[in-house]
Write an enzyme that holds these catalytic residues in place. Structure first.
Site, PDB file in Angstrom:
ATOM      1  N   HIS A  33      -0.396 -42.479  65.843  1.00  0.00           N
ATOM      2  CA  HIS A  33       0.962 -42.549  65.277  1.00  0.00           C
ATOM      3  C   HIS A  33       1.852 -41.565  66.031  1.00  0.00           C
ATOM      4  O   HIS A  33       1.402 -40.935  67.006  1.00  0.00           O
ATOM      5  CB  HIS A  33       0.929 -42.232  63.774  1.00  0.00           C
ATOM      6  CG  HIS A  33       0.158 -40.976  63.452  1.00  0.00           C
ATOM      7  ND1 HIS A  33       0.604 -39.732  63.789  1.00  0.00           N
ATOM      8  CD2 HIS A  33      -1.050 -40.786  62.857  1.00  0.00           C
ATOM      9  CE1 HIS A  33      -0.256 -38.814  63.388  1.00  0.00           C
ATOM     10  NE2 HIS A  33      -1.291 -39.427  62.837  1.00  0.00           N
ATOM     11  N   HIS A  36       0.550 -38.120  66.992  1.00  0.00           N
ATOM     12  CA  HIS A  36      -0.250 -38.094  68.231  1.00  0.00           C
ATOM     13  C   HIS A  36       0.664 -38.192  69.447  1.00  0.00           C
ATOM     14  O   HIS A  36       0.419 -37.561  70.474  1.00  0.00           O
ATOM     15  CB  HIS A  36      -1.215 -39.287  68.268  1.00  0.00           C
ATOM     16  CG  HIS A  36      -2.307 -39.235  67.246  1.00  0.00           C
ATOM     17  ND1 HIS A  36      -2.336 -40.057  66.149  1.00  0.00           N
ATOM     18  CD2 HIS A  36      -3.419 -38.470  67.171  1.00  0.00           C
ATOM     19  CE1 HIS A  36      -3.421 -39.809  65.442  1.00  0.00           C
ATOM     20  NE2 HIS A  36      -4.092 -38.849  66.023  1.00  0.00           N
ATOM     21  N   GLY A 147      -3.162 -30.847  67.119  1.00  0.00           N
ATOM     22  CA  GLY A 147      -2.010 -30.690  66.229  1.00  0.00           C
ATOM     23  C   GLY A 147      -2.253 -29.602  65.188  1.00  0.00           C
ATOM     24  O   GLY A 147      -3.365 -29.456  64.661  1.00  0.00           O
ATOM     25  N   GLU A 148      -1.185 -28.856  64.865  1.00  0.00           N
ATOM     26  CA  GLU A 148      -1.309 -27.750  63.904  1.00  0.00           C
ATOM     27  C   GLU A 148      -1.408 -28.203  62.456  1.00  0.00           C
ATOM     28  O   GLU A 148      -1.562 -27.373  61.563  1.00  0.00           O
ATOM     29  CB  GLU A 148      -0.128 -26.793  64.066  1.00  0.00           C
ATOM     30  CG  GLU A 148      -0.315 -25.847  65.210  1.00  0.00           C
ATOM     31  CD  GLU A 148       0.878 -24.951  65.462  1.00  0.00           C
ATOM     32  OE1 GLU A 148       1.806 -24.907  64.624  1.00  0.00           O
ATOM     33  OE2 GLU A 148       0.884 -24.320  66.535  1.00  0.00           O
ATOM     34  N   LEU A 184       2.944 -36.271  59.436  1.00  0.00           N
ATOM     35  CA  LEU A 184       2.397 -37.552  59.896  1.00  0.00           C
ATOM     36  C   LEU A 184       0.874 -37.455  59.973  1.00  0.00           C
ATOM     37  O   LEU A 184       0.320 -36.458  60.428  1.00  0.00           O
ATOM     38  CB  LEU A 184       2.977 -37.926  61.258  1.00  0.00           C
ATOM     39  CG  LEU A 184       4.487 -38.138  61.299  1.00  0.00           C
ATOM     40  CD1 LEU A 184       4.919 -38.671  62.662  1.00  0.00           C
ATOM     41  CD2 LEU A 184       4.966 -39.092  60.203  1.00  0.00           C
ATOM     42  N   ARG A 187      -3.944 -41.040  57.704  1.00  0.00           N
ATOM     43  CA  ARG A 187      -4.261 -41.368  56.307  1.00  0.00           C
ATOM     44  C   ARG A 187      -3.039 -41.844  55.518  1.00  0.00           C
ATOM     45  O   ARG A 187      -3.195 -42.469  54.471  1.00  0.00           O
ATOM     46  CB  ARG A 187      -4.874 -40.156  55.601  1.00  0.00           C
ATOM     47  CG  ARG A 187      -6.225 -39.782  56.163  1.00  0.00           C
ATOM     48  CD  ARG A 187      -6.661 -38.425  55.643  1.00  0.00           C
ATOM     49  NE  ARG A 187      -7.668 -37.833  56.513  1.00  0.00           N
ATOM     50  CZ  ARG A 187      -8.971 -37.892  56.310  1.00  0.00           C
ATOM     51  NH1 ARG A 187      -9.430 -38.462  55.249  1.00  0.00           N
ATOM     52  NH2 ARG A 187      -9.818 -37.354  57.160  1.00  0.00           N
TER      53      ARG A 187
END
Ligand code: PAF
Length: 278
Positions: A33, A36, A147-148, A184, A187
């Site tokens: 998404h 990413h 990603g954080e 984002l 899930r």
């Protein structure tokens, strides 16, 4: 873009593309998404060769239903990677990643994996460490992007890179949010429309809690719990405020600049995770 399903195809593609150039890796579990896409943009911009892996890693799931329900969409992922300038997509089957008879190398992360996600999801970080360690061995990237949203995972992977002495630079990228503030996540696609409409309240609550920095971490935690409890469709699994490096939860002190608030909320069968910096 070269699509590789086997380790052999991957090595051939790397030999063809690398030729002394820099390689950036974005490891993913697919269901790609816009969150990413922000990692892809950095990997594309900062490296000569951009490799993405798409592999739903069974050994990092401690809940069989979660593994079964995890969204899988190979064609859409392939298209998105192609559009984002990916050079090599590595999408192996489980037997290719973990061939029978090949021992899975594991790592221990000590206090980093004994709290929050590590405490609630036994074996989760051992599984993440195993697969990311294997990807680092197979691909030997110069940089790897994470990603954080999974803040604790980033800390664990930095420790993994240190233990492996891999020379891989771990690049941690800010959380990408929808216009309504929801972080984002793959899930999110599993939420019912009603729950999707309510879910932004999680980040709204975290943001409001920033105004409470004059109260102790314990008091802020109680307040966040009370706010989430207002929503009958939400079940708070945990909210902790922790030191960003040691990840050890804090209670009696005031939240210091840089401390991180970590939240996990269930909506139906969907587990949503988010965090915020104080
Ligand atoms: O964050 C993820 O998607 C996964 O934990 C990772 C890093 C790709 C390992 O399977």
């Amino acid at each position: 873009m070269i699509v590789c399903k086997t380790r052999k195809e991957l090595q051939e593609a790397l030999t063809r593309c690398r030729q002394g150039k820099s390689v950036g890796l974005v490891p993913t579990m697919g269901a790609l998404h816009d969150g990413h896409a922000s990692l892809f943009a950095r990997a594309r911009a900062e490296n000569d060769v951009f490799v993405a892996s798409v592999f739903v890693n069974p050994i990092q799931f401690n809940n069989p239903d979660d593994l079964k329900n995890y969204p899988r969409q190979f064609e859409a992922d392939r298209n998105l990677l192609e559009q984002n300038g990916c050079d090599i997509m590595f999408a192996p089957e489980t037997e290719e990643m973990y061939p029978a008879g090949e021992p899975v190398r594991t790592y221990a992360f000590g206090p980093l994996e004994n709290v929050m996600e590590g405490a609630r999801r036994p074996g989760h970080f051992a599984g993440v460490g195993a697969v990311v360690g294997l990807l680092f061995q197979l691909i030997a990237p110069d940089r790897a992007y994470f990603g954080e949203k999974d803040f604790q995972q980033v800390a664990v992977i930095k420790e993994l890179a240190r233990q492996m002495d891999s020379g891989v630079e771990i690049v941690s990228c800010p959380i990408k949010r929808g216009d309504d503030g929801l972080a984002l996540s793959s899930r999110n696609a599993l939420l019912t429309p009603e729950n999707r409409a309510k879910a932004p309240a999680i980040y709204a609550t975290l943001k409001k809690s920033l105004a409470m920095a004059h109260r102790t971490c314990g008091e802020v935690k109680d307040w966040v719990k009370s706010q989430i409890a207002v929503f009958p469709e939400m079940e708070l699994e945990y909210f902790e405020i922790a030191d960003p490096d040691s990840l050890q939860p804090l209670d009696d002190t005031l939240p210091a600049a840089g401390n991180v608030g970590f939240i996990v909320v269930w909506m139906g069968k969907v587990r949503l995770i988010d965090n915020i910096r104080y």
